[in-house]
Design a protein around this motif. Structure first.
Motif, PDB file in Angstrom:
ATOM      1  N   MET A 476       1.009  -0.835   0.090  1.00 61.64           N
ATOM      2  CA  MET A 476      -0.601   0.286  -0.213  1.00 61.64           C
ATOM      3  C   MET A 476       0.694   0.882  -0.094  1.00 61.64           C
ATOM      4  SD  MET A 476      -2.927   1.200  -0.557  1.00 61.64           S
ATOM      5  CE  MET A 476      -4.092   1.009   0.552  1.00 61.64           C
ATOM      6  N   THR A 477       1.745   1.341   1.068  1.00 57.24           N
ATOM      7  CA  THR A 477       3.106   2.068   0.716  1.00 57.24           C
ATOM      8  C   THR A 477       3.484   2.630  -0.309  1.00 57.24           C
ATOM      9  OG1 THR A 477       3.177   2.167   3.322  1.00 57.24           O
ATOM     10  CG2 THR A 477       4.530   2.914   2.588  1.00 57.24           C
ATOM     11  N   GLU A 478       4.216   2.038  -1.468  1.00 60.26           N
ATOM     12  CA  GLU A 478       4.464   1.834  -2.907  1.00 60.26           C
ATOM     13  C   GLU A 478       3.186   2.422  -3.666  1.00 60.26           C
ATOM     14  OE1 GLU A 478       7.510   1.242  -3.591  1.00 60.26           O
ATOM     15  OE2 GLU A 478       8.686   0.581  -1.629  1.00 60.26           O
ATOM     16  N   VAL A 479       2.722   1.774  -3.667  1.00 60.77           N
ATOM     17  CA  VAL A 479       1.538   2.163  -4.105  1.00 60.77           C
ATOM     18  C   VAL A 479       1.073   3.413  -4.109  1.00 60.77           C
ATOM     19  CG1 VAL A 479      -1.351   2.334  -4.869  1.00 60.77           C
ATOM     20  CG2 VAL A 479      -0.317  -0.132  -4.681  1.00 60.77           C
ATOM     21  N   ARG A 480       1.256   4.057  -2.554  1.00 60.14           N
ATOM     22  CA  ARG A 480       1.030   5.523  -2.440  1.00 60.14           C
ATOM     23  C   ARG A 480       1.850   5.724  -3.007  1.00 60.14           C
ATOM     24  NH1 ARG A 480      -2.923   7.614   0.845  1.00 60.14           N
ATOM     25  NH2 ARG A 480      -2.193   9.368   0.838  1.00 60.14           N
ATOM     26  N   ARG A 481       3.807   5.438  -2.544  1.00 58.58           N
ATOM     27  CA  ARG A 481       4.381   6.103  -3.441  1.00 58.58           C
ATOM     28  C   ARG A 481       4.679   6.579  -4.686  1.00 58.58           C
ATOM     29  NH1 ARG A 481      10.397   4.075  -2.127  1.00 58.58           N
ATOM     30  NH2 ARG A 481      11.536   5.243  -3.386  1.00 58.58           N
ATOM     31  N   LEU A 542       3.405   5.592 -11.622  1.00 60.84           N
ATOM     32  CA  LEU A 542       2.212   5.405 -11.966  1.00 60.84           C
ATOM     33  C   LEU A 542       0.844   6.689 -12.348  1.00 60.84           C
ATOM     34  CD1 LEU A 542      -0.250   3.073 -12.085  1.00 60.84           C
ATOM     35  CD2 LEU A 542      -0.378   3.530  -9.378  1.00 60.84           C
ATOM     36  N   ARG A 543       1.757   7.753 -11.465  1.00 62.66           N
ATOM     37  CA  ARG A 543       1.045   9.421 -11.583  1.00 62.66           C
ATOM     38  C   ARG A 543       1.006   9.018 -13.994  1.00 62.66           C
ATOM     39  NH1 ARG A 543      -0.473  12.519  -8.501  1.00 62.66           N
ATOM     40  NH2 ARG A 543      -1.027  15.148  -8.673  1.00 62.66           N
TER      41      ARG A 543
END
Length: 953
Positions: A476-481, A542-543
Motif C-alpha cells: 500500500m505504501t509503495e502504491v501511494r508512493r 504510476l501517476r
C-alpha cells in the motif's frame, strides 16, 4: 567419375555482339600477323570450335606458323586448342598431323622454363589418346627429377592420370611414385604423390605411412589432410587396422592447421566411440570454435558438437565439457551465443548446474554495463531464459538466480524484463520457500520499474502473494508512493497553476495539513521552483502512466488493492484498522475513476476499465465470502493449472526427443544397403569426405532424399511440346541461394540449327547469373544447357523464356519457340521453426503485410485439415497438442516458419465445422498469414490456396 570430380576445365567468355570471323581472315592472321594478332586469332579459333564450328583447314596452318613460337601466352592457348580440337578422323584413327604436335609436346616437356614444362604436364592430364602419350613417357618420367617443385608436382599428377586411364603405358607407376615420395622434400609434391598412392596402390601408401607415422605432426597441412583421409578409408574398409592408426589421428588433433584438426576430430569420432576419443574430439572442436574468428566456422563446428550430443553414449562425455563450451559465449555474434546456450542447456545435469548458473549470472551482470552493442538486449533475454530453464529443472538453483534477475525488472528493455517477470511468476508459484525472498526483492525494485507492462505484472504478483500484514502495508505504501499526491485531479490542477508563476528562487514555506473534499488529510507544501520543470520528469511512475491515458494498469491496480484489502481484513481483527485500510483502497480507486473522467489524461478511461474498477469498489463495500474466494483462491488456481500444463508439454517434448535418440537395434531390423539408402541418412558407412565435398559443391539433395527410389525425373518440367521443332525439358535443382536449371534441348528436325540460344527472363526476386552460350545442333542431335539463377528472398518466382535459332542455309529470319513457365516453389526455402508465444504476438503486431485466405476444401475433419496445411506449407504448429485435442467443432492454431534467408512467416488458422450442415460438411474458416515482406505473405497464401484445391477425398 563422381559428381565431385566432374570438373569443367575451360571457361571462355564469348562476346555476343561481334560478327563471327571467316576462316580465310583467321588463316591470314595466323600466317602473316605479329604475335599479338596471332594470339587474338587463336582465341577466336578456340571460341568457334567450342561453339561447334569445324575448322579442319586451320590445323596445318597452326602447326606450321603458331606451334614453333616461344611466346608463353600462345603456348598456353595452344594447350587449350589441342585439348578441344578433334584429333581423330571420322573412323576413329589418329590424324597424321598429330605426330608433329606430339613432337612439339616432347620439346615443351624438355623446355628450360618450368612454367611451360608444368603447364604442358597439366595439359597431358586431360589427354585421352594413348598413341599421343606413348612417345612422351620418357620425358614425363624425367620431369620427376626436375629442380623446380611446380614441374615435379604436375609430373606426379600426369603419371597418376595416365596410370588410371592407360595402365599399360606406365605399369610401374606406384613403385616409381613410392620411391619419389621417400626422397621428396616439397609438401605439395609429397601430397600429390601420396594422393596417387592412396588411389592407385593403397598398400604402398600404408607402408610409407607406417615408416613416418611418428613424424606426421611435422608434415605440411595439405599432406596431413590426405593422411587423415587415407586412415579414414582404411579403417572403415578394414576395422582391424584401427589400433594401428588411431594414435596418429590423436596426434593430428594437435596440428597447427584448423582444417586438419577439424577433419581429424571428425574421423576420430567415426573410428572410435571410447569416452577418451570423444572427449579429445569435442575438446578439439571447442578449441576450433574459440580460436576461429569466422562466425560461419563457429556455427558449423557447433553443429558437429550438437551431432555428438545426439548420440546417447557421447552425451555423458560432453556433460563434463559444459564449462569449456560456455567459453564460446565470448563471441559477440548472437546466433553463435544462442546455439551455445541451447547446447549447454541440453547438457546440463545436477553435477554441473551450479557452475553453469555462476557463469550465466556473470554474463548477465556483464550485459548490464554494455549498452552500445545492438544485440546486447537480445543476448540478455537469452541468458534470462536459460537461467529460467535451469531454475525450473533444478529448483535448488532458484534462490541464487532470483535476486540477480530481479534487478532487471527496472530494465529499459521491456522484452528482457518481461522474461524475468514470467520467470519470477513461475518461481513464486512453484517454490513456497522462496516467496518471502521474492516479495521482499519485488518491493525493493517496484518504484524503479519503467515499463507499464512490467508494472502490471509486478502489481499482480504483489497482490497475489503478499500474505503478512507488514507486506500488505508495504504494498500500500509503495502504491501511494507511486501514485503521488491525491486526489489526483485537484493536485494536478494546482500544479498546473503553480507552474505558471514567474521565475523565482526555490522557497519552502511552512507545511500545513488540509482537509480534502473527501474528508481525508492531504499535506500541502508551498514549494515553488526557480524554473518551470517538465512535469513528466518529477511525476511518480504510476501517476505518469495514468496521465498518459494507460488505464489498463489502473484496472490491474484495482484488482491488486481488492485482493490485499480482503486479505488484510482476514488478518487484522480490529474493525477500525480494517475500515481504514479498505477506505484507503476505495479512495485510490475513486480518485483514479475521477481522473479518468476528467480532461487531464491524454486519453480518457475506457468503459472496460471503468467497469472493472467499479466492480472492485462494489466487492470491497460488500466483502462477500464468495468474492473473497474468487479473488484470493481462484486466480492462483488458474495460474497453477497453466504452469502445470506448460510443464507437462515440456516433459512430453523431452520424452519424444529422448525416444528419438535412444536407438535400439532389434533382431529383425532390416539391413541397410549403401546403394539403397536415402541421401540424407548420414550413415557412418558413407564416405564422409565425399559427403562433405558434395555438400560444399551444393550437390546435396534434400527433397529427392525423402524416397531412396526418387530420381531426378520427378522434378523434370516439360518446356515445349513434342511436335515443336525444338523439344526442351528442364530439371530444376534448388540449392539454398541459387537454382540450377539443367535444360535438355533436342533438335527434332532434319536441319542443322545454328546459334541455338536459350533466352531466359525472371519474375520475382530472382536474378539470372549468366546468359547461356549459343549452340549448334546437328539434325536430331541433343545438348544440355545449364543456367544459374540467384535467389534473394522467399517468394514465388517464375522463370520464363524461349529458344531462338537459325536454320542452316535458310534465308528466313530467326525462329523462336516459346517455353512454358517454370514456377519456383517457396517450399524449398521455408523450414519449420519455433518461437515463444510472446515473440509470436510481438511479431504479429509488428508485421505490416497480412494475407487472409478463405478455407475452401472438401476435408471434413478439423485436425486432418490442420495437418494437411502444416504438411503443404512446411510450417510448425506452436499451439500445443493438448489444446487442439478433443472435439468442439472449432479450432484455432498458430503456425510459424522461418526461411533460409532469416525471414519469419506467421499464420493463424481459425476453422470450424458447421454443425447445422450435418456430419459430412466441409471445414470452413480463414487462415491469416503475416510476414515482413509482401512477397512472402502472398506466396504462402498462394501455396495454401493451391494445396487446398489439390486435396482429394
Amino acid at each position: 567419375m563422381t559428381a565431385a570430380e566432374n570438373v569443367c576445365y575451360t571457361l571462355i567468355n564469348v562476346p555476343m555482339d561481334s560478327e563471327p570471323p571467316s576462316e580465310i581472315s583467321l588463316k591470314n592472321d595466323l600466317e602473316k600477323g605479329d604475335v599479338k594478332s596471332k594470339t587474338e586469332a587463336l582465341k577466336k579459333v578456340i571460341i568457334m570450335i567450342l561453339n561447334g564450328e569445324k575448322l579442319p583447314g586451320l590445323l596445318m596452318t597452326i602447326i606450321r606458323f603458331v606451334l614453333p613460337l616461344q611466346d608463353h601466352t600462345i603456348k598456353k592457348l595452344l594447350l587449350v586448342f589441342w585439348e578441344i580440337v578433334p584429333k581423330t578422323t571420322p573412323d576413329g584413327r589418329l590424324l597424321h598431323e598429330m605426330i608433329l604436335v606430339c613432337d612439339a609436346y616432347r620439346k615443351d616437356l624438355q623446355h628450360p622454363n618450368e612454367f611451360i614444362r608444368g603447364s604442358t604436364l597439366r595439359f597431358l592430364c586431360k589427354l585421352k589418346e594413348a598413341e599421343l602419350l606413348e612417345p612422351l613417357m620418357p620425358a614425363i618420367r624425367a620431369c620427376l627429377e626436375h629442380r623446380h617443385s611446380y614441374v615435379r608436382r604436375n609430373a606426379v599428377l600426369a603419371i597418376y592420370t595416365i596410370y588410371r586411364n592407360f595402365e599399360h603405358l606406365i605399369p610401374d607407376a606406384p613403385e616409381l611414385i613410392h620411391d619419389f615420395l621417400v626422397n621428396e622434400k616439397d609438401a605439395s609434391c609429397k601430397r600429390n604423390a601420396f594422393m596417387m598412392l592412396i588411389h592407385a596402390d593403397q598398400d604402398r601408401a600404408l607402408d610409407y605411412l607406417s615408416t613416418c607415422i611418428d613424424q606426421v605432426q611435422t608434415f605440411g597441412d595439405i599432406l596431413q589432410l590426405v593422411i587423415v583421409e587415407l586412415i579414414y578409408k582404411v579403417c572403415h574398409a578394414n576395422p582391424s587396422e584401427r589400433a594401428r592408426f588411431i594414435r596418429c589421428i590423436y596426434n593430428l588433433l594437435q596440428s597447427s592447421s584448423p582444417a586438419v584438426k577439424y577433419e581429424a576430430a571428425g574421423t576420430l569420432v567415426t573410428l572410435s566411440s571410447a569416452p577418451t576419443a570423444i572427449k579429445a574430439a569435442a575438446q578439439c572442436y571447442i578449441d576450433l570454435i574459440i580460436k576461429e574468428s569466422d562466425n560461419n566456422v563457429k556455427l558449423i563446428v557447433l553443429d558437429r558438437l550438437v551431432e555428438l550430443k545426439e548420440h546417447p553414449a557421447h552425451e555423458r562425455v560432453l556433460q563434463d565439457l559444459v564449462m569449456d563450451i560456455l567459453r564460446v559465449l565470448s563471441t559477440p555474434d548472437l546466433e553463435v551465443r544462442k546455439k551455445t546456450l541451447q547446447l549447454a542447456l541440453d547438457l546440463v545435469s545436477s553435477r554441473n548446474v551450479e557452475e553453469l548458473v555462476i557463469v550465466l549470472k556473470k554474463e548477465v551482470i556483464k550485459t548490464n554495463n554494455v549498452s552500445e552493442h545492438e544485440d546486447t538486449d537480445k543476448y540478455r533475454q537469452l541468458l534470462v531464459r536459460t537461467l529460467h530453464s535451469c531454475s525450473v529443472r533444478f529448483p535448488d538453483m532458484a534462490a541464487n538466480v532470483i535476486p540477480v534477475l530481479m534487478e532487471f525488472l527496472s530494465d529499459s528493455n521491456e522484452a528482457a524484463a518481461a522474461d524475468v517477470l514470467e520467470f519470477v511468476r513461475e518461481a513464486i508459484q512453484r517454490f513456497d520457500s522462496l516467496r518471502m525472498l521474492i516479495v521482499e526483492k519485488m518491493l525493493e525494485v517496484f518504484h524503479a520499474i519503467k515499463s507499464v507492462k512490467i508494472y502490471r505484472g509486478a502489481l499482480w504478483i504483489l497482490g497475489e502473494y503478499c500474505s503478512t500484514k507488514e507486506d500488505i502495508q508495504s504494498v500500500m505504501t509503495e502504491v501511494r508512493r507511486s501514485l503521488g499526491e491525491i486526489p489526483i485531479v485537484e493536485s494536478e490542477i494546482k500544479k498546473e497553476a503553480g507552474e505558471l508563476k514567474p521565475e523565482e528562487e526555490i522557497s519552502v514555506g511552512p507545511v500545513q495539513k488540509l482537509v480534502t473534499e473527501m474528508g481525508t488529510y492531504a499535506t500541502q507544501s508551498a514549494l515553488s521552483s526557480s524554473r518551470p520543470t517538465k512535469k513528466e520528469e518529477d511525476r511518480p511512475p504510476l501517476r505518469g502512466f495514468l496521465l498518459d491515458g494507460d488505464f489498463f494498469v489502473a484496472a490491474s491496480l484495482a484488482t491488486t488493492l481488492t485482493k490485499i484489502a480482503l486479505r488484510y481484513v482476514a488478518l487484522v481483527q480490529e474493525k477500525k484498522k480494517q475500515n481504514s485500510f479498505v477506505a484507503e483502497a476505495m479512495l485510490l480507486m475513486a480518485t483514479i475513476l475521477h481522473l479518468g473522467k476528467s480532461s487531464l489524461p491524454k486519453k480518457p478511461i475506457t468503459d472496460d476499465d471503468v467497469d472493472r474498477i467499479s466492480l472492485c469498489l462494489k466487492v470491497l463495500s460488500e466483502c462477500s465470502p464468495l468474492m473473497n474466494d474468487i479473488f484470493n483462491k481462484e486466480c492462483r488456481q488458474s495460474l497453477s493449472q497453466m504452469l502445470s500444463a506448460k510443464l507437462e508439454e515440456e516433459k512430453l517434448s523431452q520424452k519424444k526427443e529422448s525416444e528419438k535418440r535412444n536407438v535400439t537395434v532389434q533382431p529383425d531390423d532390416p539391413i541397410s544397403f549403401m546403394q539403397l539408402t536415402a541421401k540424407n541418412e548420414m550413415n557412418c558407412k558413407e564416405d564422409q569426405f565425399q559427403l562433405s565435398l558434395l555438400a560444399a559443391m551444393g550437390n546435396t539433395q534434400r527433397k529427392e532424399a525423402a524416397d531412396p527410389l526418387a530420381s531426378k525425373l520427378n522434378k523434370v518440367t516439360q518446356l515445349t511440346g513434342f511436335s515443336d521443332p525444338v523439344y526442351a525439358e528442364a530439371y530444376v535443382h534448388v540449392n539454398q541461394y541459387d537454382i540450377v536449371l539443367d535444360v535438355l534441348v533436342v533438335n527434332q528436325t532434319s536441319d542443322t540449327l545454328q546459334n541455338c540460344t536459350l533466352e531466359l527472363a525472371t519474375l520475382g526476386d530472382l536474378k539470372l547469373v549468366e546468359k547461356p552460350s549459343p549452340l549448334t545442333l546437328a539434325p536430331h542431335d541433343f545438348a544440355n544447357i545449364k543456367a544459374n539463377v540467384k535467389v534473394a528472398s522467399t517468394e514465388n518466382g517464375i522463370i520464363f523464356g524461349n529458344i531462338v535459332y537459325d536454320v542452316s542455309g535458310a534465308a528466313s529470319d530467326r525462329n523462336c519457340v516459346v517455353l512454358s513457365d517454370i514456377h519456383i516453389d517457396i517450399m524449398d526455402y521455408i523450414q519449420p521453426a519455433t518461437c515463444t508465444d510472446a515473440e509470436f504476438r510481438q511479431m504479429w503486431a509488428e508485421f505490416e503485410w497480412e494475407n487472409k485466405v478463405t478455407v475452401n476444401t472438401n476435408m471434413t475433419d478439423l485436425n486432418d485439415y490442420l495437418q494437411h496445411i502444416l504438411k503443404s506449407t512446411n510450417m510448425k504448429c506452436l499451439t500445443p497438442e493438448k489444446a487442439l485435442s478433443g472435439y468442439c467443432g472449432f479450432m484455432a492454431a498458430n503456425l510459424y516458419a522461418r526461411s533460409i534467408f532469416g525471414e519469419d512467416a506467421l499464420a493463424n488458422v481459425s476453422i470450424e465445422k458447421p454443425v447445422h450442415q450435418g456430419p459430412d460438411a466441409a471445414v470452413t474458416g480463414h487462415i491469416r498469414i503475416r510476414a515482413k515482406s509482401q512477397g512472402m505473405a502472398l506466396s504462402l497464401g498462394d501455396k495454401i490456396n493451391l494445396s487446398q484445391k489439390k486435396t482429394s477425398l
